[in-house]
Structures are given as structure tokens and as C-alpha cells.
Design an enzyme around this catalytic site. Structure first.
Site, short mmCIF file in Angstrom:
data_model
loop_
_atom_site.label_atom_id
_atom_site.label_comp_id
_atom_site.label_asym_id
_atom_site.label_seq_id
_atom_site.Cartn_x
_atom_site.Cartn_y
_atom_site.Cartn_z
N TYR A 27 0.85 -1.19 0.00
CA TYR A 27 0.00 0.00 0.00
C TYR A 27 0.89 1.25 0.00
CZ TYR A 27 -4.28 2.64 1.38
OH TYR A 27 -5.36 3.49 1.43
N CYS A 28 0.69 2.12 -0.98
CA CYS A 28 1.38 3.41 -1.05
C CYS A 28 2.90 3.20 -1.06
CB CYS A 28 0.93 4.31 0.10
SG CYS A 28 1.51 6.02 -0.02
#
Length: 578
Positions: A311-312
């Protein structure tokens, strides 16, 4: 009583002064642009540099619009109506009826929109300015415009005026108390204190910490089905924030949902940095973080490979991890990689690039003398990206109106800051955001292994958020150009958080898919199919298509029943450390 709540009409001198303020602001913007042109290094002489026609035209357009404002105010029956843009019509700052029904406040609202529109147009009209410099000017101008909104000041906000009359000024005292409390803790409050607690109404999915290192805790979640996919899932959340964004309330939890779908789920909970982590760099998050967690799960469950999610920033690091494993002939350790709003090519990385210049980097160094960056700095940076919603909204509601804070799980998570290792954070900003080295084969290496993203053949699921202001979809899309393996790109409705945390039961938003080849996001969208609701089921079908083999839920599939004994209950200790 209604008459008491209605503010008196301003004097002619007040209206004349407001007109002067608007005109002076426009003049200052024009002068700033001219001054900027004169000081551009290696620029041609001023007379050759700037055609005065755009500036003259901009000034004329502004005064024409101002005169129309006055005509609508003084003689509304014979004036052309004010035509709002879609964005202006949806502006929540002016949703109260007083902003349109009262002539004075309607004038203020329209005046604000006119000056804001012209200031932004002047920025776009600047010529012979470096694109990054123009981005900085645009960002600063938007910030100034948001700050100067009449909704932010007691004397020009009709709701605040009415509240002052209604409470005899006690709203301002309560708001002052809120502001002083925020100043004391060095962070703006966004949700009710004490409304949420880890393990009580957040991060409630049952599981156990089965490994703890100086860098992370590994959480294994308890199965809820008799059979599970043979290939387990390891989730790498961003260490800029707490992992429980993926395990909020049970109704919103991606982790709980994935467990209920018959997946053996592991999550890495990163440790918030302190002085002992001053030497931690990106290599550590790849080698001692992601690769170590992958190997731990493989050995624990006796499987060849795992599914992964990044994530990210953890997705960016996952891309590097895949390249390192490919270079070491160990690509089989990861059967699939899913990327939530992650970037590898930072050429179009959005407004965060505004914060990556020599002055900003020097400030970060000065704030990191003890070897780590206080998480409140990063929280403030992300709030600035959405200042209207995450700063000025609270100035108005909680400082001026004196309203109590509403409980909101997402904003509780947003305020739960994490400290960052200073050395790693600075290298990340310079090597990736500023210099964009990750996409250059061999420009970066991990543990002596050069990174070449083109060598990554792992099947990938790439999710982007249509309204993402942190990882713009155009930037996320570029990942499709750098990997060599099969991929599925999905554009989800909403942004960086709500676009990811969108459970099927909520029946919110939508997502777009396209099985035809596309060389750009625009081409992808031209013939994309739109599906209502959450993209999570689409991802589950894709994951099962990679490897649908199942196994019974026993032994090491149950936390603490394998070679790794349970250390403590989920959500663990690192997530609680400030």
C-alpha cells in the site's frame, strides 16, 4: 428574533474597501509574476521575455468581472446572473442558505470565487517559468485562496455571526479552548478524543503476533473458514501510517473481509521510529522487512510462494523487492503482487513534489537531529494537500463555531501519527521523488543487488484512485509500463483512502476495468467498463485465478499452532507505540 440574527447592511465605505482589497490582490499577483520573470536565471532581457498583452488582458477581464459583481449587487433585476462552476456549486464551505439568500454574503461569496479564479488563471499564464517552480506557485496560491475564504473569519461568515448572537459569544471561548489544546499538543484535532481504542472498536480482527523484530511485528489472523487458499497473503501497509487503515471497524475492515473469503492473512505492523533507528535505510525495509516477512511466512506454512499487497510507499518498496528477488533468481517466492495506490515512476507524482526541493530537504534535516522525523510533520504535510477539508474545515467548525468534535474512525487513524527514520526518509525523497531513480535500471541497489523493474514478471494487480491527491492515477498507471509480467489495472472511485477502504457491503463508488491493451490512462478509460460498488470481489477473482488451490485449516494455519509461538494478541504492541 430573526431580525436580531440578520447582520446590518455594510456602509458604502466598507463595500468600497472590499473592492479595493480584490483589486489590490489581483495587482499583487500580476506584479509577482512580472518580478518572478525578471529573476529567472539565464532569462532573456525583460523586454524580450514577456508580452504584456496577457497581463493587460487578465487585468481587464478581472475588472470586467468585478463590475458585473457590482451590477448584480446594486441592480440584480437587470444584471446577468452569476453562473457557478460545478466545483463552486458543490463547495461545502458555502452550502448554508445564507450565502445565497442574503445579498451581502452572496456578494462576498461571488467576490471570493471571482478573485480565486483570476489568481489561478494568472498562475497558469506565467511564461518562461520552470514547471516545478510553477507547481510550487500554484500550490501556494491555492493554499492562500483556501486560507482567505470568507468562511474562515467570524465577521464574514453568516453562520458564525448567528452563533455568536445565539450563544452570546461563548462559541468563541469554546473554540479558543479547542485551539489552545491543539497548540499544546502540536497537532490539529479532527475527531472526538477517546471515541476509539485499538482492540475495542478499531483493529478488532482476531489474530496474534507471531514474530517481532526491531523493525516490525508480524500478525497472523485467525481463520474463519474450514478451507483456505493454499497460498497465503502478506500485506505490507505504509510505515508512514498505522496498519489498521486496513482493519478499521469490522464493517470496513479489508483484513476481516479477506479472512472471511478463505485467505490466510498476515500483516506487517511497522515500528514507529525512535533514535535507535537513525541508521535504518531503504535497504532495511526491503531486506529486513519485506523479504524477511515473506521468507518467514513461507517457512512457517511450508509453501513455495506467497501473495503480497503493498500500500502506497510500501507498494513502491514491494516493486523494489520484486526486482531484487528477480535479480537473485528467487522470483518464485512471490506468486502475485497487488499494489494499492503505489508509484514507481515519480515524474507525475502530484503536489507532494512541491515539498521536495533543497529548502524543504534542509528543513527536514533540521527537524531530524535525533535520527527520526516526528510524525506530526508528515501529518501536517498531508493535511496541507487537502487544506480545505483537513485544516480550514476544523478552523471554522471547531475554532469559530465552537462545535464539539464528531467521532470518525478514519480521522482517528489519520491523526495517529508514526515517526520515520530520518536517513531513509531523506533518501526516499531525493532518490525517488526528486531524482526519479527507481525507473532507471541499476541506478539504485539493495544489498548490492541492482534494481531493474523491467525484470519483474510477477503477475500484478494495480489499483489507483480516481481522485487520489497523494498518488495520482496518471502516476500509478505508469507502473504498467515498467513491469514485464501480466497485470490488471483497476481505477477505483474516490481517493487514496476511501478508494481502497470500500467494502462490498457499503455499495459505494465504482471501478473501471479494461481488458484491451492501452498505452495511457486516457486510452484505458475510453473503452473501460464501469462497475458499481467495491472492486474487492474483482481482486478476489483475480487472485483465485493466479492460484486457486485450497487446503484445510489446521496446524500452522492457526496463529500460534505452528513453529512460531504467539507473542501477544493482535493488533500487537508496535501499533500502540507513539
Amino acid at each position: 428574533m430573526a431580525d436580531t440574527l440578520t447582520p446590518a447592511l455594510p456602509r458604502l465605505e466598507d463595500l468600497q474597501h472590499w473592492t479595493w482589497v480584490l483589486g489590490r490582490a489581483q495587482q499583487m499577483m500580476l506584479e509577482h509574476g512580472l518580478d518572478l520573470m525578471e529573476h529567472v536565471p539565464s532569462a532573456p532581457p525583460f523586454g524580450m521575455l514577456l508580452d504584456p498583452t496577457p497581463a493587460v488582458r487578465a487585468s481587464a477581464d478581472f475588472w470586467a468581472d468585478t463590475m458585473q459583481l457590482w451590477q448584480r449587487f446594486l441592480d440584480p433585476a437587470h444584471a446577468e446572473p452569476f453562473v457557478e462552476t460545478t466545483e463552486q456549486a458543490r463547495d461545502k464551505r458555502f452550502k448554508a442558505p445564507q450565502w445565497r439568500e442574503d445579498p451581502i454574503f452572496d456578494f462576498l461569496r461571488q467576490s471570493y470565487f471571482v478573485i480565486a479564479d483570476h489568481m489561478l488563471r494568472n498562475v497558469e499564464a506565467l511564461e518562461h517559468v520552470d514547471e516545478r517552480q510553477k507547481d510550487q506557485i500554484r500550490f501556494a496560491t491555492k493554499g492562500f485562496i483556501d486560507a482567505m475564504s470568507p468562511s474562515n473569519f467570524p465577521a464574514t461568515n453568516p453562520q458564525v455571526i448567528e452563533k455568536i448572537v445565539e450563544t452570546k459569544g461563548e462559541n468563541l471561548l469554546k473554540g479558543l479552548q479547542h485551539m489552545l489544546q491543539d497548540m499544546a499538543k502540536g497537532q490539529m484535532t479532527q475527531t472526538a478524543a477517546g471515541a476509539f481504542e485499538l482492540g475495542r472498536n478499531l483493529a478488532m480482527t482476531p489474530g496474534k503476533v507471531v514474530k517481532r523484530t526491531p523493525l516490525y511485528e508480524l500478525i497472523q489472523y485467525s481463520p474463519t473458514t474450514d478451507e483456505v487458499l493454499e497460498t497465503p497473503l502478506v500485506i505490507f501497509p505504509p510505515w508512514i501510517n498505522r496498519f489498521y487503515i486496513l482493519d478499521l471497524t469490522p464493517e470496513k475492515s479489508f483484513i476481516r473481509w479477506a479472512v472471511d473469503q478463505g485467505i490466510t492473512v498476515f500483516v506487517v505492523s511497522w515500528r514507529s521510529a525512535d533514535a535507535s533507528m537513525k541508521d535504518v535505510v531503504w535497504d532495511d525495509y526491503v531486506e529486513r522487512g519485506q523479504i524477511d516477512a515473506i521468507d518467514t511466512v513461507r517457512e512457517l506454512l511450508g509453501v513455495e510462494g506467497v501473495h503480497t499487497i503493498g500500500y502506497c510507499v510500501a507498494g513502491t518498496t514491494l516493486a523494489a523487492t520484486l526486482a531484487v528477488l528477480a535479480a537473485r533468481d528467487q522470483a518464485e517466492k512471490v506468486k502475485s503482487a497487488t499494489f494499492f495506490t503505489a508509484q514507481v515512476d515519480f515524474a507525475d507524482a502530484g503536489e507532494l513534489r512541491v515539498f521536495v526541493d533543497d529548502d524543504q530537504l534542509a528543513m527536514i534535516r533540521s527537524l531530524s537531529a535525533e535520527g527520526f522525523l516526528d510524525g506530526r510533520y508528515m501529518a501536517a504535510t498531508f493535511n496541507l494537500l487537502r487544506g480545505r477539508d483537513l485544516i480550514w474545515n476544523y478552523v471554522t467548525n471547531n475554532y469559530l463555531m465552537g462545535q464539539d468534535y464528531a467521532p470518525f474512525d478514519l480521522l482517528h487513524w489519520n491523526s495517529d501519527v508514526t515517526n520515520l527514520p530520518a536517513a531513509w526518509h531523506l533518501s526516499y525523497l531525493t532518490d525517488l521523488y526528486r531524482d526519479n531513480k527507481l525507473i532507471a535500471p541499476g541506478a539504485l541497489s539493495i544489498g548490492g543487488t541492482p534494481i531493474d523493474l523491467s525484470k519483474v514478471r510477477t503477475p500484478s494487480y494495480i489499483q489507483a484512485g480516481r481522485e487520489d491527491h497523494i498518488a495520482p492515477p496518471k502516476s500509478v498507471w505508469k507502473m504498467t509500463h515498467h513491469f514485464s509480467g501480466p497485470h490488471r489495472f483497476v481505477l477505483a472511485g474516490s481517493g487514496h483512502i476511501a478508494g481502497v477502504v470500500n467494502p462490498p457491503a457499503a455499495k459505494k463508488y465504482q471501478y473501471w476495468t479494461n481488458s484491451s491493451p492501452a498505452d495511457s490512462l486516457e486510452t484505458f478509460l475510453e473503452s473501460a467498463s464501469e462497475t458499481s460498488g467495491s472492486w474487492w470481489p474483482d481482486w478476489l477473482r483475480w487472485l483465485a485465478g493466479i492460484d486457486g488451490a485450497k487446503t484445510t485449516t489446521n496446524g500452522a494455519r492457526v496463529p500460534g499452532m505452528g513453529a512460531l509461538a504467539a507473542i501477544t494478541e493482535a493488533p500487537g504492541e508496535y501499533v500502540r507505540t507513539r
